[in-house]
Design a protein around this motif. Sequence first.
Motif, mmCIF file in Angstrom:
data_model
loop_
_atom_site.group_PDB
_atom_site.id
_atom_site.type_symbol
_atom_site.label_atom_id
_atom_site.label_comp_id
_atom_site.label_asym_id
_atom_site.label_seq_id
_atom_site.Cartn_x
_atom_site.Cartn_y
_atom_site.Cartn_z
ATOM 1 N N ILE A 113 9.667 2.636 9.623
ATOM 2 C CA ILE A 113 8.363 3.067 10.114
ATOM 3 C C ILE A 113 7.769 4.004 9.068
ATOM 4 N N LEU A 114 6.676 3.584 8.440
ATOM 5 C CA LEU A 114 6.023 4.386 7.416
ATOM 6 C C LEU A 114 4.796 5.079 8.004
ATOM 7 N N LEU A 115 4.431 6.223 7.419
ATOM 8 C CA LEU A 115 3.340 7.038 7.951
ATOM 9 C C LEU A 115 2.267 7.247 6.886
ATOM 10 N N ASP A 116 1.013 6.979 7.239
ATOM 11 C CA ASP A 116 -0.063 7.174 6.275
ATOM 12 C C ASP A 116 -0.507 8.636 6.257
ATOM 13 N N LYS A 117 -1.584 8.940 5.542
ATOM 14 C CA LYS A 117 -2.012 10.327 5.396
ATOM 15 C C LYS A 117 -2.415 10.958 6.721
ATOM 16 N N MET B 115 -0.803 10.245 9.516
ATOM 17 C CA MET B 115 0.415 10.095 10.330
ATOM 18 C C MET B 115 0.328 8.895 11.278
ATOM 19 N N ILE B 116 -0.481 7.902 10.911
ATOM 20 C CA ILE B 116 -0.516 6.655 11.674
ATOM 21 C C ILE B 116 0.696 5.824 11.271
ATOM 22 N N PRO B 117 1.527 5.378 12.223
ATOM 23 C CA PRO B 117 2.750 4.636 11.896
ATOM 24 C C PRO B 117 2.471 3.186 11.547
ATOM 25 N N LYS B 118 3.246 2.677 10.602
ATOM 26 C CA LYS B 118 3.121 1.281 10.192
ATOM 27 C C LYS B 118 4.508 0.672 10.051
ATOM 28 N N ILE B 119 4.745 -0.409 10.785
ATOM 29 C CA ILE B 119 6.029 -1.106 10.727
ATOM 30 C C ILE B 119 6.144 -1.812 9.382
ATOM 31 N N SER B 120 7.304 -1.676 8.736
ATOM 32 C CA SER B 120 7.503 -2.284 7.419
ATOM 33 C C SER B 120 8.795 -3.091 7.391
ATOM 34 N N ASP B 121 9.056 -3.712 6.254
ATOM 35 C CA ASP B 121 10.276 -4.457 5.950
ATOM 36 C C ASP B 121 10.464 -5.666 6.867
ATOM 37 N N GLU C 203 0.856 -1.179 0.000
ATOM 38 C CA GLU C 203 0.000 0.000 0.000
ATOM 39 C C GLU C 203 0.897 1.236 0.000
ATOM 40 N N TYR C 204 0.462 2.264 -0.699
ATOM 41 C CA TYR C 204 1.233 3.508 -0.727
ATOM 42 C C TYR C 204 0.852 4.354 0.474
ATOM 43 N N LEU C 205 1.863 4.816 1.207
ATOM 44 C CA LEU C 205 1.637 5.645 2.388
ATOM 45 C C LEU C 205 2.155 7.056 2.115
ATOM 46 N N GLU C 206 1.235 8.000 2.159
ATOM 47 C CA GLU C 206 1.489 9.354 1.678
ATOM 48 C C GLU C 206 2.640 10.070 2.373
ATOM 49 N N ASN C 207 2.844 9.815 3.645
ATOM 50 C CA ASN C 207 3.844 10.578 4.391
ATOM 51 C C ASN C 207 5.198 9.878 4.529
ATOM 52 N N LEU C 208 5.389 8.840 3.711
ATOM 53 C CA LEU C 208 6.703 8.191 3.604
ATOM 54 C C LEU C 208 7.186 7.669 4.956
ATOM 55 N N SER C 209 8.487 7.724 5.211
ATOM 56 C CA SER C 209 9.046 7.111 6.421
ATOM 57 C C SER C 209 9.239 8.141 7.533
ATOM 58 N N LEU C 210 9.289 7.646 8.753
ATOM 59 C CA LEU C 210 9.433 8.516 9.915
ATOM 60 C C LEU C 210 10.721 9.322 9.862
ATOM 61 N N ASP C 211 11.801 8.713 9.383
ATOM 62 C CA ASP C 211 13.070 9.453 9.362
ATOM 63 C C ASP C 211 13.034 10.642 8.414
ATOM 64 N N SER C 212 12.177 10.579 7.376
ATOM 65 C CA SER C 212 12.089 11.698 6.440
ATOM 66 C C SER C 212 11.450 12.922 7.093
ATOM 67 N N HIS C 213 10.790 12.728 8.227
ATOM 68 C CA HIS C 213 10.222 13.849 8.993
ATOM 69 C C HIS C 213 11.105 14.193 10.191
ATOM 70 N N LEU C 214 11.498 13.159 10.924
ATOM 71 C CA LEU C 214 12.193 13.373 12.192
ATOM 72 C C LEU C 214 13.552 14.044 12.010
ATOM 73 N N PHE C 215 14.239 13.727 10.923
ATOM 74 C CA PHE C 215 15.587 14.260 10.722
ATOM 75 C C PHE C 215 15.658 15.291 9.591
ATOM 76 N N ASP C 216 14.516 15.823 9.211
ATOM 77 C CA ASP C 216 14.473 16.865 8.190
ATOM 78 C C ASP C 216 14.179 18.210 8.872
ATOM 79 N N LYS C 217 14.999 19.213 8.593
ATOM 80 C CA LYS C 217 14.905 20.487 9.308
ATOM 81 C C LYS C 217 13.558 21.172 9.128
ATOM 82 N N SER C 218 12.974 21.058 7.943
ATOM 83 C CA SER C 218 11.704 21.728 7.711
ATOM 84 C C SER C 218 10.514 20.901 8.192
#
Length: 370
Positions: free
Chosen positions: A179-183, A185-191, A122-137
Amino acid sequence: MDQVTSQDSLMNEVVISSKRHLSGDMKTEDLELPLMDFEAIATATHNFSSTNKLGQGGFGIVYKGRLLDGKEIAVKRLSKMSLQGTDEFKNEVRLIARLQHINLVRLLGCCVDKGEKMLIYEYLENLSLDSHLFDKSRRSNLNWQLRFDIANGIARGLLYLHQDSRFRIIHRDLKVSNILLDKNMIPKISDFGMARIFRRDETEANTRKVVGTYGYMSPEYAMNGIFSVKSDVFSFGVLLLEIISGKRSTGFYNSSGDLSLLGCVWRNWKERKGLDIIDPIIIDSLSSTFKTHEILRCIHIGLLCVQERAEDRPAMSSVMVMLGSETTTLPEPKQPAFCVGRGPLEAELSKLGDDEWTVNQITLSVIDAR
């Protein structure tokens, strides 16, 4: 064995309509997971266009796609040079196809064709947690309540794997990028390529092939290949401290020889300066001392999860109780596991005043099995 025969053999092993024997179970069942055509996946991803690329890892590249019916998908295309081979591919298909939980990513199908191995999620709109947690913006959008909800969701997913699913599953590679995030921001364990099934009467297992990611691996697993549910608990503790601090875990020392996340958290906790490790972004957004108390409690829980000895770490069921109740008394955490060889700031450890400290002598070449 030629390539065509090899591909046919692999297809026979993962095709959903076939019967197979389940490890640790005396029953055989159908795997209900569709096989998708290579051409359909190529069309959905615009022939694996770089503009559709979502991310990349040791396994290969993940692409966004859109099927003819309009459904959006994420395609994990395993590289021929991937560290994850056929065994890991089959392992993920067999495991995740049977797991259903709001905090686990959903596998929609797979493709074994033309020398390719692909997994369709399934495609998760908000990608992975690290793309938010470690991104300055993006990290500024992660207020404390959202981080707390994400941590709780990960804990619920892990509890399901360890206790509430039909099979006891050890993930073995829990980390922020998985950890992937849906639209919402519900987390989903992957891989689940590295995951393993345990029988209900099993408590731990041993492997000569240590796999995982440096910074998240428990000492007993990294040093001796011993893994259990407590290995995942250790990884969850690291992940929780990353969510709170907004800093990556790299072990005890970072590349410049300074104390890294676990070392800093432990030092500040011992000096009663827990607030110093909290991400300034969430400190600025707090409006009550109650929330500060809640964050300090979560740091406490994180430290309990990363204790050096597996038997000292709580089970995920206990972690859920700790996260959900402000009245539950927490035990004092013991020395965290510092999974790295001696570094230039080893003298810093003597200042922590913990006579129980033991150094885990592990070299980067042994434990960085990404």
